[in-house]
Design an enzyme around this catalytic site. Structure first.
Site, PDB file in Angstrom:
ATOM      1  CG  HIS A 126      52.692  56.479  52.059  1.00 56.31           C
ATOM      2  ND1 HIS A 126      52.474  55.665  52.802  1.00 56.31           N
ATOM      3  CD2 HIS A 126      53.395  57.669  52.706  1.00 56.31           C
ATOM      4  CE1 HIS A 126      53.001  55.772  54.081  1.00 56.31           C
ATOM      5  NE2 HIS A 126      53.555  57.024  53.993  1.00 56.31           N
ATOM      6  NE  ARG A 145      51.840  52.964  42.989  1.00 58.94           N
ATOM      7  CZ  ARG A 145      52.431  52.659  43.944  1.00 58.94           C
ATOM      8  NH1 ARG A 145      51.738  51.743  45.244  1.00 58.94           N
ATOM      9  NH2 ARG A 145      53.648  52.738  44.429  1.00 58.94           N
ATOM     10  CE1 TYR A 146      45.821  61.087  46.893  1.00 62.47           C
ATOM     11  CE2 TYR A 146      45.448  60.851  44.438  1.00 62.47           C
ATOM     12  CZ  TYR A 146      45.578  61.519  45.727  1.00 62.47           C
ATOM     13  OH  TYR A 146      45.753  62.987  45.510  1.00 62.47           O
ATOM     14  CB  CYS A 147      49.749  53.219  47.766  1.00 57.94           C
ATOM     15  SG  CYS A 147      50.087  51.344  48.250  1.00 57.94           S
ATOM     16  CB  ILE A 148      44.232  53.815  50.120  1.00 56.14           C
ATOM     17  CG1 ILE A 148      44.315  54.959  49.292  1.00 56.14           C
ATOM     18  CG2 ILE A 148      43.227  54.058  51.447  1.00 56.14           C
ATOM     19  CD1 ILE A 148      44.982  56.217  50.106  1.00 56.14           C
TER      20      ILE A 148
END
Length: 142
Positions: A99, A112-115
């Site tokens: 997300h 913030r790309y939370c991968i």
């Protein structure tokens, strides 16, 4: 370029990428990994993020302030679990990555790309040329 057939995925890789799952925080391969290199889509091998945009967010998953190429990322509304979030998927393989949130470093754009680690593979800077990613070396010479 590295590619992986869906039949070669581990259980957690399959659950995350194909069933929109989430791996446990702080118990995944790249949450605290800061070596120089790129992160590619686990299935298609397409470059998604670089270590230059990775930051320590304390959320337990790898976090990036921006994607390497916005055209490689699909954003969708995710209303699961009683929340409204923005899901990110890889363009070529349509794999669930994680997300994106608006609570990243302001000086880097605020995202913030939370991968999920299970959705990506790290390619060390020293191996970029050998593995077919030599055109990305210039991203580190800025």
């Amino acid at each position: 370029m590295l590619k992986k057939d869906k039949s070669e995925l581990t259980d957690i890789e399959y659950i995350v990428t194909q069933e929109n799952g989430t791996e446990p925080p702080f118990m995944n391969e790249y949450w605290n990994h800061f070596a120089k290199g790129i992160y590619v889509d686990k299935i298609s091998g397409k470059p998604l993020f670089t270590s230059e945009e990775k930051f320590h967010s304390e959320c337990g998953w790898p976090s990036f302030s921006k994607a390497l190429d916005d055209d490689e990322i699909i954003e969708l509304v995710d209303k699961s679990f009683g929340m409204v979030r923005t899901e990110v998927r890889s363009e070529e393989s349509n794999s669930h990555l994680g997300h994106v949130f608006n609570d990243g470093p302001k000086e880097s754009g605020g995202l913030r790309y939370c991968i999920n680690s299970a959705a990506i593979q790290f390619i060390p800077y020293e191996k970029l040329e050998e593995l077919g990613y030599g055109d990305l070396i210039s991203h580190f010479d800025k």
